[in-house]
Scaffold this motif. Structure first.
Motif, PDB file in Angstrom:
ATOM      1  N   VAL A 299       0.841  -1.214   0.000  1.00 35.55           N
ATOM      2  CA  VAL A 299       0.000   0.000   0.000  1.00 35.55           C
ATOM      3  C   VAL A 299       0.869   1.255   0.000  1.00 35.55           C
ATOM      4  O   VAL A 299       0.436   2.324  -0.415  1.00 35.55           O
ATOM      5  N   PHE A 300       2.153   1.142   0.405  1.00 37.00           N
ATOM      6  CA  PHE A 300       3.002   2.335   0.481  1.00 37.00           C
ATOM      7  C   PHE A 300       3.788   2.595  -0.794  1.00 37.00           C
ATOM      8  O   PHE A 300       4.267   3.691  -1.025  1.00 37.00           O
ATOM      9  N   SER A 301       3.951   1.550  -1.629  1.00 34.76           N
ATOM     10  CA  SER A 301       4.929   1.683  -2.709  1.00 34.76           C
ATOM     11  C   SER A 301       4.491   2.625  -3.809  1.00 34.76           C
ATOM     12  O   SER A 301       3.367   2.553  -4.305  1.00 34.76           O
ATOM     13  N   GLY A 302       5.406   3.466  -4.163  1.00 32.67           N
ATOM     14  CA  GLY A 302       5.266   4.328  -5.337  1.00 32.67           C
ATOM     15  C   GLY A 302       4.102   5.300  -5.318  1.00 32.67           C
ATOM     16  O   GLY A 302       3.680   5.800  -6.347  1.00 32.67           O
ATOM     17  N   LYS A 303       3.564   5.575  -4.129  1.00 36.19           N
ATOM     18  CA  LYS A 303       2.433   6.512  -4.109  1.00 36.19           C
ATOM     19  C   LYS A 303       2.916   7.861  -3.597  1.00 36.19           C
ATOM     20  O   LYS A 303       3.970   7.979  -2.989  1.00 36.19           O
ATOM     21  N   LYS A 304       2.087   8.881  -3.819  1.00 35.71           N
ATOM     22  CA  LYS A 304       2.431  10.153  -3.173  1.00 35.71           C
ATOM     23  C   LYS A 304       1.566  10.297  -1.935  1.00 35.71           C
ATOM     24  O   LYS A 304       0.500   9.672  -1.821  1.00 35.71           O
ATOM     25  N   ILE A 305       2.047  11.118  -1.011  1.00 34.44           N
ATOM     26  CA  ILE A 305       1.334  11.267   0.257  1.00 34.44           C
ATOM     27  C   ILE A 305       0.188  12.250   0.073  1.00 34.44           C
ATOM     28  O   ILE A 305       0.393  13.461  -0.030  1.00 34.44           O
ATOM     29  N   ASP A 306      -1.017  11.725   0.012  1.00 32.33           N
ATOM     30  CA  ASP A 306      -2.196  12.577  -0.100  1.00 32.33           C
ATOM     31  C   ASP A 306      -3.345  11.941   0.663  1.00 32.33           C
ATOM     32  O   ASP A 306      -3.201  10.857   1.238  1.00 32.33           O
ATOM     33  N   GLU A 307      -4.497  12.617   0.637  1.00 34.85           N
ATOM     34  CA  GLU A 307      -5.669  12.116   1.377  1.00 34.85           C
ATOM     35  C   GLU A 307      -6.030  10.703   0.965  1.00 34.85           C
ATOM     36  O   GLU A 307      -6.454   9.893   1.776  1.00 34.85           O
ATOM     37  N   GLU A 308      -5.836  10.411  -0.346  1.00 35.80           N
ATOM     38  CA  GLU A 308      -6.214   9.092  -0.843  1.00 35.80           C
ATOM     39  C   GLU A 308      -5.374   8.011  -0.168  1.00 35.80           C
ATOM     40  O   GLU A 308      -5.879   6.944   0.182  1.00 35.80           O
ATOM     41  N   LEU A 309      -4.073   8.310   0.026  1.00 36.56           N
ATOM     42  CA  LEU A 309      -3.196   7.330   0.669  1.00 36.56           C
ATOM     43  C   LEU A 309      -3.623   7.108   2.110  1.00 36.56           C
ATOM     44  O   LEU A 309      -3.643   5.982   2.610  1.00 36.56           O
ATOM     45  N   PHE A 310      -3.976   8.211   2.811  1.00 39.32           N
ATOM     46  CA  PHE A 310      -4.416   8.075   4.202  1.00 39.32           C
ATOM     47  C   PHE A 310      -5.681   7.226   4.287  1.00 39.32           C
ATOM     48  O   PHE A 310      -5.853   6.425   5.204  1.00 39.32           O
ATOM     49  N   GLU A 311      -6.580   7.407   3.291  1.00 37.75           N
ATOM     50  CA  GLU A 311      -7.812   6.607   3.281  1.00 37.75           C
ATOM     51  C   GLU A 311      -7.499   5.143   3.075  1.00 37.75           C
ATOM     52  O   GLU A 311      -8.091   4.261   3.690  1.00 37.75           O
ATOM     53  N   GLU A 312      -6.554   4.889   2.137  1.00 38.16           N
ATOM     54  CA  GLU A 312      -6.154   3.512   1.852  1.00 38.16           C
ATOM     55  C   GLU A 312      -5.587   2.852   3.109  1.00 38.16           C
ATOM     56  O   GLU A 312      -5.847   1.679   3.398  1.00 38.16           O
ATOM     57  N   LEU A 313      -4.774   3.627   3.843  1.00 41.19           N
ATOM     58  CA  LEU A 313      -4.167   3.119   5.075  1.00 41.19           C
ATOM     59  C   LEU A 313      -5.230   2.784   6.100  1.00 41.19           C
ATOM     60  O   LEU A 313      -5.190   1.743   6.759  1.00 41.19           O
ATOM     61  N   GLU A 314      -6.221   3.679   6.215  1.00 36.96           N
ATOM     62  CA  GLU A 314      -7.321   3.453   7.149  1.00 36.96           C
ATOM     63  C   GLU A 314      -8.048   2.172   6.778  1.00 36.96           C
ATOM     64  O   GLU A 314      -8.396   1.361   7.640  1.00 36.96           O
ATOM     65  N   GLU A 315      -8.239   1.971   5.465  1.00 37.91           N
ATOM     66  CA  GLU A 315      -8.944   0.786   4.981  1.00 37.91           C
ATOM     67  C   GLU A 315      -8.177  -0.479   5.351  1.00 37.91           C
ATOM     68  O   GLU A 315      -8.759  -1.447   5.852  1.00 37.91           O
ATOM     69  N   VAL A 316      -6.850  -0.469   5.123  1.00 36.58           N
ATOM     70  CA  VAL A 316      -6.032  -1.645   5.446  1.00 36.58           C
ATOM     71  C   VAL A 316      -6.119  -1.969   6.935  1.00 36.58           C
ATOM     72  O   VAL A 316      -6.273  -3.120   7.335  1.00 36.58           O
ATOM     73  N   LEU A 317      -6.047  -0.938   7.765  1.00 34.19           N
ATOM     74  CA  LEU A 317      -6.116  -1.148   9.207  1.00 34.19           C
ATOM     75  C   LEU A 317      -7.466  -1.715   9.617  1.00 34.19           C
ATOM     76  O   LEU A 317      -7.556  -2.670  10.382  1.00 34.19           O
ATOM     77  N   ILE A 318      -8.549  -1.130   9.079  1.00 36.27           N
ATOM     78  CA  ILE A 318      -9.887  -1.602   9.438  1.00 36.27           C
ATOM     79  C   ILE A 318     -10.084  -3.038   8.987  1.00 36.27           C
ATOM     80  O   ILE A 318     -10.643  -3.866   9.718  1.00 36.27           O
ATOM     81  N   GLN A 319      -9.599  -3.348   7.788  1.00 35.29           N
ATOM     82  CA  GLN A 319      -9.747  -4.718   7.283  1.00 35.29           C
ATOM     83  C   GLN A 319      -8.936  -5.720   8.090  1.00 35.29           C
ATOM     84  O   GLN A 319      -9.196  -6.913   8.046  1.00 35.29           O
ATOM     85  N   GLY A 320      -7.952  -5.202   8.847  1.00 31.54           N
ATOM     86  CA  GLY A 320      -7.168  -6.069   9.722  1.00 31.54           C
ATOM     87  C   GLY A 320      -7.782  -6.164  11.107  1.00 31.54           C
ATOM     88  O   GLY A 320      -7.155  -6.659  12.044  1.00 31.54           O
ATOM     89  N   ASP A 321      -9.026  -5.674  11.262  1.00 27.95           N
ATOM     90  CA  ASP A 321      -9.761  -5.686  12.527  1.00 27.95           C
ATOM     91  C   ASP A 321      -9.150  -4.782  13.598  1.00 27.95           C
ATOM     92  O   ASP A 321      -9.381  -4.981  14.786  1.00 27.95           O
ATOM     93  N   VAL A 322      -8.420  -3.744  13.160  1.00 25.84           N
ATOM     94  CA  VAL A 322      -7.855  -2.810  14.136  1.00 25.84           C
ATOM     95  C   VAL A 322      -8.989  -2.017  14.791  1.00 25.84           C
ATOM     96  O   VAL A 322      -8.866  -1.533  15.909  1.00 25.84           O
ATOM     97  N   GLY A 323     -10.114  -1.876  14.082  1.00 27.04           N
ATOM     98  CA  GLY A 323     -11.233  -1.109  14.631  1.00 27.04           C
ATOM     99  C   GLY A 323     -11.218   0.293  14.076  1.00 27.04           C
ATOM    100  O   GLY A 323     -10.154   0.906  13.926  1.00 27.04           O
ATOM    101  N   VAL A 324     -12.414   0.820  13.785  1.00 31.20           N
ATOM    102  CA  VAL A 324     -12.486   2.092  13.059  1.00 31.20           C
ATOM    103  C   VAL A 324     -11.913   3.237  13.882  1.00 31.20           C
ATOM    104  O   VAL A 324     -11.167   4.073  13.356  1.00 31.20           O
TER     105      VAL A 324
END
Ligand code: GTP
Ligand code: GTP
Ligand code: MG
Ligand code: MG
Lengths: 292, 278
Positions: B1-26
């Motif tokens: 999820v980190f490779s070759g992307k630029k740091i923007d809102e979309e990346l933060f959303e993607e990160l949130e999604e990965v965490l939630i899908q790992g059952d970290v909790g919203v």
């Protein structure tokens, strides 16, 4: 509760007259958080919120005097519809025996649910046979035999040195010979990513062609529910789901995820450890439980 | 999820999604991503790949960077009480733990404290045979407290190093069953004062946010000292343990990665965090 949260959101907007699309999006963000906290799968939530948003716009929530209540009603209706609007029953074969196969992850409640189903069907005047196809777990066969004794239901077993496929086939013959019109196959818990064990289930299905293949899912399952349900459904074409341990306080969002991703109905819920704790599934009750 | 992307809102959303899908909790996921945003600003982070290191640091900060060992003292009786809701892997984990401790040279004994579930005692006895350790048991339906009492007497008589006690699965919402657990604890404290070194809560990695309530209630009722996180050999990530550590300071001590005797590992925070992002 979500209801109170949404009332709160819309109260803040009251002074501004009609609410905007942007206000609706804010309200739906609360719904999204509620569903995620309830363990509904991330992608299922995304799709669901988009659908609700469209429907809310279409139903002129923006013109309403009580937008909060209307949003909740739409969310509840959509959720109930998604859960399956009607209670699903067990298929009975026109040509006996009716074969029911229990499948699922380790510890989800297959063996206990097999006993519960046997008890339910016996009360309905049928003659079920429980079949011990778990040859791996220590004392699994003994566990099913103890349940059979408690329920006065026969248990067919060939020990743990015979393949589950052969046990299943022999069980069908045994049922035909002894007049059992229902055969319930208890299988070993397994991971959806264990190719060899998933193949074993396919072979059992090919061998005895069950009319019901029920995925037994623990109601407290989190985001992983979609991965599990997808794989089991892909391989076996499930006919239904049994949701267990609903007597706890889990919101049970896994139920929505499983239904959304497989389209297969939840047929029963497990409401306790005792063998009489099996109930039909109520989509509307599940919907309000998930919303919290 | 980190490779070759630029740091923007979309990346933060993607990160949130990965965490939630790992059952970290919203809520935990939102908090973590918020910390990330702040560090990006204050540390002027430009590369998405650097973000990986930042979020790993933040989660390790919560989980602790050391592996948390079992609190066992040589030369005396140590008691480990195993608790948790139904079907999570308590009995199997006891078999694995007995194998691990025995192979470390310890004298191990098991107490069949689940006198309720069909064939629970048989199941533990099979594990006892496989590992080569004694199992103290009564008949099905006996009082679990009586089994615990007998197990402690036998462990003392046979100079056992570690006595591991199995208990019946119980939903944390069942008040009478949680009371039974408190009673078992009292018996242990009375008959073997100071010997109870670990109360391990077994959590299934496939469990979602309900794990927090489990940890909370079992924690209060039984004085949980650590977590065994099972079934990590599946596709679930067990992200709930992050919130549990943050809220209740409960460390994960061991992880279950399969159904065989050897499938028990020490919890390694670095490996756990890395797995969250694969
Ligand atoms: N409270 C509660 N406990 C349940 C329910 N259904 C099953 N259990 C319990 O969950 C635990 C696991 O049940 P099993 O029937 O052994 O599960 P399984 O899927 O057959 O397990 P494996 O064969 O190892 O995969 C047992 O302690 C059961 O008593 C339920 O509806 N409510
Ligand atoms: N894949 C996998 N399966 C596991 C693991 N740990 C336990 N299991 C399986 O999970 C199922 C339930 O394990 P048990 O040890 O009976 O669980 P329990 O908590 O003692 O269950 P109850 O006593 O009924 O509450 C069994 O089929 C185990 O083999 C693990 O780490 N990985
Ligand atoms: Mg079973
Ligand atoms: Mg057990």
């Amino acid at each position: 509760s979500l209801g109170e949260k949404l009332q709160g959101v819309f109260k803040k907007l009251k002074g501004q007259g009609k609410i905007s699309e942007k206000d609706l999006k804010t309200a739906l963000r609360e719904v999204r958080v509620a569903l995620l906290e309830a363990d509904v799968n991330y992608k299922v939530v995304k799709d669901f919120i988009n659908n609700v948003n469209e429907r809310a716009l279409g139903q002129e929530v923006l013109e309403s005097l009580t937008p909060g209540q209307q949003v909740i009603k739409i969310v509840n209706d959509e959720l109930t519809k998604l859960m399956g609007g009607f209670q699903s029953k067990l298929e009975i074969s026109s040509k006996p025996p009716t074969i029911i196969m229990m499948v699922g992850l380790q510890g989800s409640g297959k063996t206990t649910s097999a006993g519960k189903l046997g008890r339910l069907l016996k009360k309905q005047g049928r003659r079920p046979l429980l079949v011990a196809c778990d040859i791996y777990r220590p004392a699994a066969i003994k566990q099913l035999q103890v349940l059979g004794e408690q329920l006065d239901i026969p248990v067919f077993s060939m020990g743990n040195k015979t393949s589950p496929v052969d046990i299943a086939r022999a069980a069908i013959n045994h049922a035909a010979y002894h007049g059992n019109d229902i055969v319930i196959l208890d299988t070993a818990g397994r991971l959806h990513i264990d190719e060899a064990l998933m193949e074993e289930l396919s072979l059992i299905k090919k061998q005895v062609n069950p009319i019901e293949i029920l995925l037994v899912v623990d109601a407290m399952t989190g985001q992983d529910a979609v991965n599990v349900a997808e794989k089991f459904n892909e391989l076996l074409d499930l006919t239904g789901v049994v949701l267990t341990k609903l007597d706890g306080d889990t919101r049970g969002g896994a139920a929505l995820s499983v239904k959304a991703v497989t389209g297969k109905p939840v047929k029963f819920v497990g409401m306790g450890e005792k063998l009489d704790a099996l109930e039909p599934f109520h989509p509307d009750r599940m919907a309000s439980r998930i919303l919290g | 999820v980190f490779s070759g992307k630029k740091i923007d809102e979309e990346l933060f959303e993607e990160l949130e999604e990965v965490l939630i899908q790992g059952d970290v909790g919203v809520n935990t996921a939102i908090d973590l991503v918020e910390i990330l945003r702040e560090r990006v600003k204050s540390e002027k982070i430009k590369e998405a790949e650097q973000l990986r290191q930042v979020i790993v640091e933040e989660i390790i900060n919560i989980m602790g960077e050391e592996t948390s060992a079992l609190n066992l003292t040589p030369g005396e009786l140590n008691i480990i009480l195993i608790v948790g809701v139904n079907g999570v892997g308590k009995t199997t984990s006891i078999g694995k733990l007995a194998y691990k401790l025995k192979s470390e040279g310890k004298r191990v004994m098991l107490g069949a404290g689940d006198t309720f579930r069909a064939a629970a005692i048989d199941q533990l006895k099979v594990w006892g045979q496989r590992v080569g350790v004694d199992v103290i048991s009564h008949k099905e339906g006996a009082d679990p407290a009586a089994v615990v009492y007998d197990a402690i007497q036998a462990a003392n008589a046979r100079k056992i190093d570690v006595l591991i006690i199995d208990t019946a699965g119980r939903l944390h919402t069942k008040v009478n069953l949680m009371e039974e657990l408190k009673k078992i604890r009292r018996i242990i404290d009375k008959e073997a004062s100071g010997a109870l070194k670990e109360v391990l809560l077994v959590l299934d990695a496939t469990t979602g946010q309900n794990a927090l309530a489990q940890a909370n209630t079992f924690g209060q009722a039984a004085g949980v000292t650590g977590v065994i996180l099972t079934k990590l050999d599946g596709t679930a990530k067990g992200g709930v343990v992050i919130g549990i550590k943050a809220e209740q300071n409960l460390p994960v001590k061991l992880v279950g990665v399969g159904e065989k005797m050897e499938d028990l590992q020490v919890f390694r925070p670095q490996d756990f965090v890395a797995a969250l992002f694969t």
